[in-house]
Design a protein around this motif. Sequence first.
Motif, PDB file in Angstrom:
ATOM      1  N   TYR B  89       5.816  30.052  50.564  1.00  0.00           N
ATOM      2  CA  TYR B  89       5.333  28.995  51.465  1.00  0.00           C
ATOM      3  C   TYR B  89       4.180  28.226  50.843  1.00  0.00           C
ATOM      4  O   TYR B  89       3.384  27.636  51.550  1.00  0.00           O
ATOM      5  CB  TYR B  89       4.875  29.570  52.807  1.00  0.00           C
ATOM      6  N   PRO B 407       9.527  28.428  57.379  1.00  0.00           N
ATOM      7  CA  PRO B 407       9.136  28.617  55.985  1.00  0.00           C
ATOM      8  C   PRO B 407       8.972  27.293  55.250  1.00  0.00           C
ATOM      9  O   PRO B 407       8.772  27.292  54.044  1.00  0.00           O
ATOM     10  CB  PRO B 407      10.306  29.417  55.410  1.00  0.00           C
ATOM     11  N   GLY B 415       3.560  28.614  60.278  1.00  0.00           N
ATOM     12  CA  GLY B 415       4.536  29.578  59.798  1.00  0.00           C
ATOM     13  C   GLY B 415       4.760  30.622  60.877  1.00  0.00           C
ATOM     14  O   GLY B 415       5.271  30.313  61.945  1.00  0.00           O
TER      15      GLY B 415
END
Lengths: 454, 454
Positions: B89, B407, B415
């Motif tokens: 990420y 993601p 997230g």
Amino acid sequence: MTSITPQPVDWDVLASELAGIELITEPTQIAKLSLDYYHFSTVLQAKLSDKRGDLVVRPLNEAEVLRVAAACVKHKVPLTVRGAGTGNYGQCIPLNGGVILDTTRMSAIRWIKPGLACVEPGVKLAAFDKQARATGWEMRMAPSTYRTATIGGFIAGGSGGIGSITYGQLRDRGNLHAVRVVTLEDKPRVIGLRGDDVQKVNHAYGTNGIITELEIPLGPAYAWAELIVTFDDFMTAARFGQALGNADGLMKKLISIHAWPIPSYFLALKNYLPDGKHCALLMIAESCLEPFQDLVREYGGQVTYQKTAQEASRGTSLAEFTWNHTTLHARCIDPTLTYLQTFFFTLDRVEKMYHHFGDEVMMHLEFLRSNGQAMPAALQIVRYTTEERLNEIIRYHEEQGASIANPHTYILEDGGMKTVNVEQLKFKEMVDPYGLLNPGKMRAWLERAKSTIA
Amino acid sequence: MTSITPQPVDWDVLASELAGIELITEPTQIAKLSLDYYHFSTVLQAKLSDKRGDLVVRPLNEAEVLRVAAACVKHKVPLTVRGAGTGNYGQCIPLNGGVILDTTRMSAIRWIKPGLACVEPGVKLAAFDKQARATGWEMRMAPSTYRTATIGGFIAGGSGGIGSITYGQLRDRGNLHAVRVVTLEDKPRVIGLRGDDVQKVNHAYGTNGIITELEIPLGPAYAWAELIVTFDDFMTAARFGQALGNADGLMKKLISIHAWPIPSYFLALKNYLPDGKHCALLMIAESCLEPFQDLVREYGGQVTYQKTAQEASRGTSLAEFTWNHTTLHARCIDPTLTYLQTFFFTLDRVEKMYHHFGDEVMMHLEFLRSNGQAMPAALQIVRYTTEERLNEIIRYHEEQGASIANPHTYILEDGGMKTVNVEQLKFKEMVDPYGLLNPGKMRAWLERAKSTIA
């Protein structure tokens, strides 16, 4: 019942056929070996107190068990198997007399591998566990009678216990790998059952063959610290228990929650159990104690007692105040007390019953895993008045959606099982065609017998 | 953002202040150490591909980390911490340049006790696990990047993985015991956090202090067999996964379920993955394999691959086809593919989505424990078309009650976390008053900064 023992038995002839096998014929000893702890139930006391075997045999190995089986079949004599007799439902009480087979001399530990062991049925749980722990493993679960009970007795008559909060119950797949049983056919033989087939004899009170060997799984041996945590409010204690059960990052072996006044029955612990407080008796992995303290703080509990695994191993374990030892301690103080066994499934239901019955049904929760979920089971202490009132209490619980495993019956299906297990019945038809094994305990068999006679 | 680096930085001066600490100034190497695996997300690729640090420092110990921190504070230079850079990420991508602190030289294992270990952040998971296993213990959970990832990176940027089916996720109480962090105050210092306080830096992408030491719990080391089981029908595979997750008597470390055509991306396993079949990739304790086979039989599965722990340790582990390695293998075959991360909570919802999206969102379930219950999480493989369509897919999942841990964002709260963590924000105000640590990742900080400026 008369169909089972149609002929008078010549006990001297039978005994002579068992020459070389240890026998007990002395009446006081036979009487003692015709007992278990059914006296926890006032109802069972009335029904079972006059039941006695006629002869006790104490075989040393499977070959001797085969000889005993053959003699019983030949003479059509009932045969009831017992371990240490620590059960509470008259599981091993001989309803129709006959031979009592005491397994306690068959106590060999055949092997212990990582995660799995093979033992004879008569080995004491504590003795076996000690050897397992020396290899880094331990029994996954054990009853509170751990110090005296045998493995065979636990499997045949138990359901779970200390450790069930992690591994579920004995009936769950994977908690019993294999058994060998001796049949009561005309020519008795040994049958090995593995995998799901073990359910044919698991928790069958010895009605489906004489267990002569077991393979049981082991869990990794943690160092289990023992703790008492007290709470001002019972439902907070109960919610703490559920939260601990749900805490995947905290390893535990025992979550036993007691509403006041139950703690007042634990005399040996009274310094740690302040008046009026509700308590949790716990076994927690030592390595998890630090984060565990945060959970205690979150629920406003007070740790009043804490022993390392090492310290706990020297004295009485807290486990000996939990599960049905709770009932034992309560009855030492007040012998009129009895108990129930309940699946509440939810804490909401626990709360409802707690308030509904007040002191008449004192709340004692044992958390265990069932199908992957931690849930509150209970062995409530009941102030007994009459059998009618006891049944009323049971009925009310069931009406409210709780499930009661009635401990006031010696009938297999009326306790925890509820439904007739067709597989078990079929298996019994094969291995015990004359219905000699622990007669009178399996309702499905009794009803089949009735319909055959009719 | 300009408030963070108001002054031009004299990198030569800064470098000279760090004399004696390993520095990397070569641009190709800096570029390499400014990357992670965000390229799994087409959305993040577009946003992050030009981000670079200005200088990489590779401290050897906490004392050197303190010197780096002091220099960054003095020059008001952003500081972004990285381990092996295996995140997905952009957790460790320096959005505003500055110093990249590479922890991989801080790889000491301080001690390993039963159930608990103390390590430096840069130790590789596999290296540490090997030493732990030699003592009979192992890491409770690890990502599929186990062979290369560091512990510090896993704690700061990960959430769970292989092992989470038993122990839950990193955020669960008990799965991280303590951390030491270096602050970015005017006079940087070391703060030790224990118990629940660790949540101030757990999964904070290094925005809340530089982790220099961790105490992490261990689980008992089972011998984990690796198996592939195939199924004709996807939902049967999914139900098998849930049943295995719920099976308290069967010890497992991994339950990874893949709908066809995902198995077609696992080239190295193709001999074991028949065309059109759905599969389960599993790690099961060797001692539980016998009862496990009964579960497979119950669900009509075919075991096509089975390795002992010993055999599995020699080749590639099945774990390297699960969690986000699944996405990696899929993208090796078709680089246009991307993925989602979803909590379905129930299998009903899995089934609905499976039928709704068909091949556009290929179902990949990873079972994990959450608050005591085994549940289906997912890292579905998505046939990417546009960002709009991706957001539409996310929205539909959320409307149907699934929870998406997006993601395709480098923002902490967008997230998995969803909500601003006030404790984390307050802690950051103390330890990083200038907002130098991994700037641009914590929305709560950005919004606070905005409101302060306004």
